[in-house]
Motif scaffolding. Structure first.
Motif, PDB file in Angstrom:
ATOM      1  N   THR A  88       0.095  11.746  46.041  1.00 22.65           N
ATOM      2  CA  THR A  88       0.104  11.298  44.715  1.00 22.65           C
ATOM      3  C   THR A  88      -1.062  11.851  43.917  1.00 22.65           C
ATOM      4  OG1 THR A  88       1.390   9.440  45.277  1.00 22.65           O
ATOM      5  CG2 THR A  88       0.567   9.493  42.762  1.00 22.65           C
ATOM      6  N   SER A  89      -2.143  11.687  44.570  1.00 27.59           N
ATOM      7  CA  SER A  89      -3.278  12.046  43.906  1.00 27.59           C
ATOM      8  C   SER A  89      -3.502  13.672  43.756  1.00 27.59           C
ATOM      9  CB  SER A  89      -4.791  11.511  44.405  1.00 27.59           C
ATOM     10  OG  SER A  89      -4.745  12.197  45.788  1.00 27.59           O
ATOM     11  N   MET A  92      -1.345  14.451  40.861  1.00 28.06           N
ATOM     12  CA  MET A  92      -1.957  14.335  39.526  1.00 28.06           C
ATOM     13  C   MET A  92      -3.098  15.047  39.260  1.00 28.06           C
ATOM     14  SD  MET A  92      -2.451  10.313  38.272  1.00 28.06           S
ATOM     15  CE  MET A  92      -2.656   9.516  39.684  1.00 28.06           C
ATOM     16  N   GLU A 206      -0.627  -4.859  49.357  1.00 25.62           N
ATOM     17  CA  GLU A 206      -1.944  -5.079  49.495  1.00 25.62           C
ATOM     18  C   GLU A 206      -2.233  -6.447  48.538  1.00 25.62           C
ATOM     19  OE1 GLU A 206      -4.752  -1.725  48.814  1.00 25.62           O
ATOM     20  OE2 GLU A 206      -5.546  -2.258  50.777  1.00 25.62           O
ATOM     21  N   GLU A 210      -3.050 -10.326  49.706  1.00 29.62           N
ATOM     22  CA  GLU A 210      -4.266 -10.940  49.055  1.00 29.62           C
ATOM     23  C   GLU A 210      -3.805 -12.286  48.209  1.00 29.62           C
ATOM     24  OE1 GLU A 210      -6.650  -8.295  47.063  1.00 29.62           O
ATOM     25  OE2 GLU A 210      -6.961  -7.006  48.887  1.00 29.62           O
ATOM     26  N   LEU A 223      -1.890  -4.947  57.383  1.00 34.40           N
ATOM     27  CA  LEU A 223      -1.033  -3.998  56.519  1.00 34.40           C
ATOM     28  C   LEU A 223      -1.165  -2.607  57.193  1.00 34.40           C
ATOM     29  CD1 LEU A 223       0.653  -3.194  54.082  1.00 34.40           C
ATOM     30  CD2 LEU A 223      -1.439  -2.873  52.833  1.00 34.40           C
ATOM     31  N   GLN A 224      -0.246  -1.907  57.657  1.00 33.41           N
ATOM     32  CA  GLN A 224      -0.127  -0.565  58.157  1.00 33.41           C
ATOM     33  C   GLN A 224       0.485   0.422  57.109  1.00 33.41           C
ATOM     34  OE1 GLN A 224      -1.103   0.957  60.834  1.00 33.41           O
ATOM     35  NE2 GLN A 224      -1.258  -0.684  62.542  1.00 33.41           N
TER      36      GLN A 224
ATOM     37  N   TYR C  62     -12.508  -5.982  53.907  1.00 29.81           N
ATOM     38  CA  TYR C  62     -11.899  -5.040  52.807  1.00 29.81           C
ATOM     39  C   TYR C  62     -10.845  -5.729  52.268  1.00 29.81           C
ATOM     40  CZ  TYR C  62      -8.668  -1.412  51.497  1.00 29.81           C
ATOM     41  OH  TYR C  62      -7.919  -0.833  50.519  1.00 29.81           O
ATOM     42  N   THR C  63     -10.871  -5.723  50.875  1.00 32.02           N
ATOM     43  CA  THR C  63      -9.831  -6.149  49.877  1.00 32.02           C
ATOM     44  C   THR C  63      -9.558  -4.785  49.115  1.00 32.02           C
ATOM     45  OG1 THR C  63     -11.439  -6.793  48.277  1.00 32.02           O
ATOM     46  CG2 THR C  63     -10.929  -8.622  49.897  1.00 32.02           C
ATOM     47  N   SER C  64      -8.532  -5.184  48.327  1.00 37.26           N
ATOM     48  CA  SER C  64      -7.862  -4.072  47.502  1.00 37.26           C
ATOM     49  C   SER C  64      -8.986  -3.740  46.312  1.00 37.26           C
ATOM     50  CB  SER C  64      -6.637  -4.209  46.795  1.00 37.26           C
ATOM     51  OG  SER C  64      -6.342  -5.302  46.388  1.00 37.26           O
ATOM     52  N   GLU C  65      -9.794  -4.907  45.948  1.00 35.78           N
ATOM     53  CA  GLU C  65     -10.709  -4.850  45.041  1.00 35.78           C
ATOM     54  C   GLU C  65     -12.040  -3.783  45.383  1.00 35.78           C
ATOM     55  OE1 GLU C  65     -10.297  -5.809  41.979  1.00 35.78           O
ATOM     56  OE2 GLU C  65      -8.110  -6.793  42.306  1.00 35.78           O
ATOM     57  N   THR C 226      -3.325   2.596  60.536  1.00 37.33           N
ATOM     58  CA  THR C 226      -4.081   2.647  59.127  1.00 37.33           C
ATOM     59  C   THR C 226      -4.584   1.121  58.663  1.00 37.33           C
ATOM     60  OG1 THR C 226      -2.132   2.666  58.036  1.00 37.33           O
ATOM     61  CG2 THR C 226      -3.202   4.611  58.534  1.00 37.33           C
ATOM     62  N   VAL C 227      -4.853   0.285  59.430  1.00 30.32           N
ATOM     63  CA  VAL C 227      -5.182  -1.135  58.993  1.00 30.32           C
ATOM     64  C   VAL C 227      -6.617  -0.934  58.671  1.00 30.32           C
ATOM     65  CG1 VAL C 227      -5.462  -3.297  59.672  1.00 30.32           C
ATOM     66  CG2 VAL C 227      -3.233  -2.144  60.679  1.00 30.32           C
ATOM     67  N   MET C 245     -10.858   7.439  54.003  1.00 29.31           N
ATOM     68  CA  MET C 245     -10.982   8.230  52.763  1.00 29.31           C
ATOM     69  C   MET C 245      -9.791   8.644  52.576  1.00 29.31           C
ATOM     70  SD  MET C 245     -12.936  11.370  52.150  1.00 29.31           S
ATOM     71  CE  MET C 245     -12.165  12.321  50.928  1.00 29.31           C
ATOM     72  N   TYR C 246      -9.236   9.351  53.245  1.00 23.53           N
ATOM     73  CA  TYR C 246      -7.662   9.890  53.078  1.00 23.53           C
ATOM     74  C   TYR C 246      -6.765   8.827  52.555  1.00 23.53           C
ATOM     75  CZ  TYR C 246      -3.217  12.235  53.972  1.00 23.53           C
ATOM     76  OH  TYR C 246      -1.994  12.874  53.794  1.00 23.53           O
ATOM     77  N   ASN C 247      -6.718   7.710  53.132  1.00 22.67           N
ATOM     78  CA  ASN C 247      -5.816   6.467  52.490  1.00 22.67           C
ATOM     79  C   ASN C 247      -6.103   6.296  51.235  1.00 22.67           C
ATOM     80  OD1 ASN C 247      -3.517   5.722  54.163  1.00 22.67           O
ATOM     81  ND2 ASN C 247      -5.071   5.751  55.757  1.00 22.67           N
ATOM     82  N   SER C 249      -7.658   8.245  49.142  1.00 24.56           N
ATOM     83  CA  SER C 249      -7.139   9.173  48.258  1.00 24.56           C
ATOM     84  C   SER C 249      -5.808   9.491  47.786  1.00 24.56           C
ATOM     85  CB  SER C 249      -7.808  10.613  48.305  1.00 24.56           C
ATOM     86  OG  SER C 249      -7.482  11.042  49.516  1.00 24.56           O
ATOM     87  N   GLU C 251      -2.856   7.702  47.085  1.00 26.76           N
ATOM     88  CA  GLU C 251      -2.101   7.276  46.076  1.00 26.76           C
ATOM     89  C   GLU C 251      -2.867   7.322  44.797  1.00 26.76           C
ATOM     90  OE1 GLU C 251       1.114   6.097  45.806  1.00 26.76           O
ATOM     91  OE2 GLU C 251       1.088   7.200  47.957  1.00 26.76           O
ATOM     92  N   GLY C 252      -3.982   8.062  44.792  1.00 26.90           N
ATOM     93  CA  GLY C 252      -4.799   8.358  43.570  1.00 26.90           C
ATOM     94  C   GLY C 252      -5.065   7.232  42.771  1.00 26.90           C
ATOM     95  N   LEU C 253      -5.194   5.946  43.451  1.00 26.04           N
ATOM     96  CA  LEU C 253      -5.990   4.642  42.926  1.00 26.04           C
ATOM     97  C   LEU C 253      -7.276   4.363  42.858  1.00 26.04           C
ATOM     98  CD1 LEU C 253      -2.704   2.327  43.720  1.00 26.04           C
ATOM     99  CD2 LEU C 253      -3.285   3.332  41.489  1.00 26.04           C
ATOM    100  N   TYR C 254      -7.600   5.075  44.024  1.00 25.77           N
ATOM    101  CA  TYR C 254      -9.253   4.858  44.639  1.00 25.77           C
ATOM    102  C   TYR C 254     -10.103   6.102  44.616  1.00 25.77           C
ATOM    103  CZ  TYR C 254      -7.015   0.238  45.871  1.00 25.77           C
ATOM    104  OH  TYR C 254      -6.626  -0.887  45.875  1.00 25.77           O
ATOM    105  N   MET C 255      -9.962   7.026  43.742  1.00 28.88           N
ATOM    106  CA  MET C 255     -10.549   8.282  43.831  1.00 28.88           C
ATOM    107  C   MET C 255     -12.051   8.216  44.076  1.00 28.88           C
ATOM    108  SD  MET C 255      -8.606  10.554  44.702  1.00 28.88           S
ATOM    109  CE  MET C 255      -9.768  11.690  44.912  1.00 28.88           C
TER     110      MET C 255
END
Lengths: 299, 297, 286
Positions: A88-89, A92, A206, A210, A223-224, C62-65, C226-227, C245-247, C249, C251-255
């Motif tokens: 996706t990135s 974009m 994710e 949480e 989560l995999q 690790y959290t999504s935040e 990929t956990v 890092m690959y993960n 990047s 989805e483009g959410l955590y560049m």
């Protein structure tokens, strides 16, 4: 002497190439500056750079189906000249760097500071418009588990996702929640479970995990992130308790797994911000992706 | 005394078994890849699979000729950019570099090897792709090429791959040159040859096998590179004649579609891996033969 | 260089041999290109990554935040140690067999050489496919650090074998003869005399191998999973820094965090390289 000559020739060739790209660089800077300002040097006669997802991806499947980029036998007919990416990135970044590019991504990943989402048949790509049906480009997020799975945490987690609290998370993340759900009344069992599959569903999952961790600190969920097919096959084999897919379940998968739609995700058609186009019809997008139209002014 | 002899024998056995590990590994890789890939090839038809130009998995068309050509194109491109610059840089490192700056430069080339390919990919996407797009547009308006391309192209991938194989080539070539006894070089100087002549006519020929080994390693890295290439090469599964157009490589084909593939499509992707594997085997075998030929000289 | 030439001397030589002058220029130009590219690349990573290195990036969980790198860092270390634990003994022992025991011209030795070269040429994606088919599915290990470590071990085996072999070969025969002359057995000679003098070479191989493990993505994606947490055991799944890092990047959410992770990865590589040169110096000094 042969060696020396050989090396010399090769070097000269490569130097020239490097020098040539160096020249390109200076003119590039100018072009970039222009596009940042207003897009005044937008040239509608330029050919469209069509960017697509990889064959078999849930996003591409939904996109080609909804826009009719298929032949009479429902075979994907996306032009072979389309660039392909599985990321996706990259999609974009490519669209944000290339003024003449068009692509499509999950609505949940859309970053409006980089690219522009166009309206389809006059409807803007928003969660509300998908819910009320005016924006039609969407696909389900599925999770699946074996019907006879004996894992209290997995079952409870599923109950949480399909509860008011779980669907609130879905809505907060910009996806379209499932309607008519009840409040979560779980028993907070102890144990662990593995959730895995589609990378498109992952960011949402994710957040869900949480949120679940707050109501049930005893349950540990792993989560995999892989992909839809791995998600489904691993759920069948048992290495995942819950599989995720960003597409409909295939027949052989559906026969062994119980699928649940946990959310709906829109697909946004994106163009560069310098592109003056704001609105495209389904037929226009279709002809671009079929390769019938190759320049922006021909639309 | 007897127990000592026994230990000797035992350890010799251990060494032998350890040496067999690599043979075992290759055998296992062969068996598992071929067992999973050959059925697909026979279902599709071997010739159809290798020479087919259409890759539309959803329509049951599996032709990987474009990918084979794509891999060859970008690898050749990487060699054209990477090899001369790599060899010349190692000449600099081995023969010209002042002592004071050698250490940091050496560390820097090692660092280049440690940068993950995803980074090269994004660097290529953000920096090199726009440059090549402008370059293509410039050539187009000058009337040199018909199609300006959009930046994601064979040329871009070649440049990035050329960068990526630099550390491999520099590392092996430099050490091969350093291994050449210094009296070769001094002798050549004493005969009145210039420094450059001595380097290129005495040292490099003497270090030939090391240089070739480095190039082969570089080729291997270029043909096998995945993550960076798929971001910048466009991945169009079709043949093209212009280096400003995009193309898809064998590795790209696997990584891009593996995620969602099922059934025959998935098997066809593993079969793509088999083709790639056979490629590497051919390269290695021909190098081994070359070496043997050189040894007999 | 002992031949101290003045600038004028050099100039006159180059006037007489314009070809040499051009070659020298090419050498300089190529080096400048190489290092310019390098500086550009590193600057690119630093500019994009440094501003996003925040304390929250180093949270324990690790959290999504926070997109913390700590679990991935720990996983990278575990993965590296595990792979080395498997590959180093095999690599060193095979090299010993090839150099010290096998007779010259032995057919089997040629087979081993050929397979080693084949192994070193196999693309990482093919290793990934194989690891998935064999360790993950056929042996039923599932996505786990162990499956990843075994895949990586096969991948780095040829590297360690080759460097060890070179190092062993570089030990002068007089060492061995001396040891035999003093009545030491072959085994004793190998472990007490030959191997210790070859240690810096072996270490160089190990460092190269570590670099390869740390930077690997394609092979680990299909084997170690990929956990984003530290697993409870080596049978659990966890992602290494490069994969992390690959993960981030993809989805483009955590560049931003992805670039920050890249900086950390870079620091790690610099650290490993520095450590290796320190160790090598210590060992050669002894």
């Amino acid at each position: 002497m042969r060696m020396k000559k050989f090396i010399a020739i090769l070097s000269v060739v490569s130097m020239m190439a490097v020098a040539a790209t160096g020249c390109g660089s200076s003119s590039d800077d100018a072009a970039q500056g222009g596009s940042d300002a207003s897009g005044s040097d937008w040239d509608a006669a330029s050919s469209i750079t069509v960017v697509s997802r990889e064959e078999g991806s849930g996003t591409r499947g939904a996109f080609t189906e909804l826009f009719g980029v298929v032949d009479e036998n429902d075979n994907d007919m996306t032009t072979l000249d389309a660039q392909v990416t599985n990321n996706t990135s990259v999609m974009m970044t490519t669209v944000s760097e290339n003024e003449y590019a068009i692509g499509y991504i999950s609505l949940g990943s859309l970053d409006e500071s980089l690219v522009k989402a166009v309206k389809i048949d006059g409807a803007e790509a928003t969660a509300e418009n998908i819910e009320n049906g005016s924006y039609k480009v969407s696909r389900p997020f599925n999770v699946a588990m074996k019907p006879d799975l004996d894992n209290a945490v997995a079952t409870d987690f599923m109950a949480f996702i399909m509860s008011t609290e779980g669907q609130q998370v879905v809505a907060d993340e910009g996806y379209i929640p499932v309607s008519d759900v009840q409040a979560y009344a779980g028993e907070a069992p102890e144990g662990s479970c593995v959730v895995g599959g589609s990378s498109s569903v992952s960011p949402l999952m994710e957040k869900l995990i949480e949120a679940y961790g707050e109501v049930n600190p005893n349950g540990k969920i792993e989560l995999q992130t892989s992909d839809s097919t791995t998600g489904m096959t691993s759920a069948i084999e048992g290495s995942y308790d819950i599989g995720m897919a960003s597409r409909e379940l295939k027949e052989d998968e559906a026969s062994q797994l119980e699928g649940t739609v946990i959310a709906t995700d829109g697909i946004a058609v994106i163009v560069n911000q310098a592109n003056p186009t704001d609105d495209l019809s389904v037929d226009q997008v279709k002809s671009i992706y079929l390769g019938d139209v190759t320049t922006w002014d021909a639309i | 005394m007897k127990s000592k002899a026994w230990t000797e024998k035992f350890m010799q056995g251990v060494f032998f078994v350890a040496a067999c590990a690599s043979v075992l590994a290759v055998a296992l890789i062969c068996i598992f890849l071929f067992a999973n890939g050959i059925p697909a090839m026979s279902k599709i038809g071997f010739v159809k699979f290798i020479t087919g130009t259409q890759w539309r998995p959803n329509s049951e068309m599996f032709g990987i000729l474009p990918m084979i050509v794509g891999s060859l194109y970008v690898t050749a491109g990487a060699i054209i950019f990477g090899v001369p610059i790599g060899i010349l840089t190692s000449v600099f490192m081995a023969m010209y570099c002042p002592k004071q700056i050698y250490k940091p430069l050496k560390a820097a080339t090692e660092l280049l090897a440690g940068i993950p390919s995803v980074i090269y990919g994004f660097f290529g996407l953000v920096v090199v792709v726009p440059l090549i797009r402008e370059f293509g547009t410039a050539l187009h308006s000058a009337g040199i090429v018909k199609n300006p391309g959009n930046g994601n192209s064979i040329l871009t991938a070649s440049l990035i791959l050329g960068m990526m194989i630099l550390p491999t080539i520099i590392g092996t070539t430099e050490s091969a040159m350093r291994a050449v006894p210094s009296h070769y070089y001094e002798g050549s100087l004493a005969l009145g040859a210039t420094k450059e002549r001595s380097i290129f006519r005495v040292i490099i020929p003497a270090a030939k096998s090391g240089v070739i080994a480095g190039i082969v390693l570089g080729i291997g890295r270029a043909i096998g590179e995945t993550m960076a290439v798929i971001m910048i090469v466009g991945n169009q599964a079709r043949l093209t004649s212009s280096i400003l157009d995009g193309i898809r490589t064998l590795t790209g084909n696997i990584v891009i579609e593996m995620g969602y593939a099922t059934g025959l499509h998935r098997e066809a992707l593993i079969a793509t891996g088999v083709v790639l594997f056979v490629f590497i085997l051919i390269i290695n075998l021909s190098v081994a033969l070359l070496k043997r030929g050189a040894d007999h000289e | 260089m002992s031949n101290k030439m003045t600038f004028g001397d050099k100039f006159r030589t180059y006037l007489k041999h314009p070809g040499s002058f051009i070659v020298m220029l090419l050498v300089m130009l190529a080096s400048i290109i190489t290092f310019a590219v390098l500086i550009f690349l590193i600057a690119y990573i630093l500019i994009n990554g440094l501003p996003h290195i925040t304390p929250s990036l180093f949270s324990l969980e690790y959290t999504s935040e926070n997109a913390s790198v700590v679990p991935a860092l720990v996983n990278t270390i575990i993965m590296t140690l595990l792979s080395l634990l498997i590959a180093v003994p095999f690599g060193i022992f095979s090299a010993i067999f090839l150099v010290e025991y096998a007779s010259r011209g032995n057919k089997f030795v040629e087979v081993i050489r050929l397979t080693t070269e084949t192994l070193s040429g196999i693309p990482s994606i093919v290793y990934g496919l194989f690891g998935m088919l064999f360790f993950v599915n056929a042996l039923g290990w599932g996505f786990s650090l162990l499956a990843g470590a075994f895949t990586m071990a096969i991948m780095i085996l040829p590297l360690i074998m080759r460097t060890t072999e070179e190092a062993l070969k570089a030990v002068p025969d007089s060492f061995r003869e001396g040891s035999f002359g003093l009545g030491a057995g072959k085994l004793r000679t190998v472990f007490r005399i030959v191997l210790p003098s070859a240690i810096p070479g072996v270490l160089a191989g190990v460092i190269l191998a570590i670099g390869r493990i740390v930077g690997e993505t394609a092979a680990l994606m299909y084997t170690s999973g990929t956990v984003a947490q530290i697993p409870d055991s080596i049978m659990g799944s966890g992602r290494t820094l490069a994969l992390h890092m690959y993960n981030l990047s993809s989805e483009g959410l955590y560049m931003d965090q992805a670039y920050a992770t890249a900086v950390i990865l870079l620091v790690l590589v610099v650290g490993i390289n520095a450590l290796s040169s320190v160790i090598a110096r210590k060992l050669t000094a002894v």
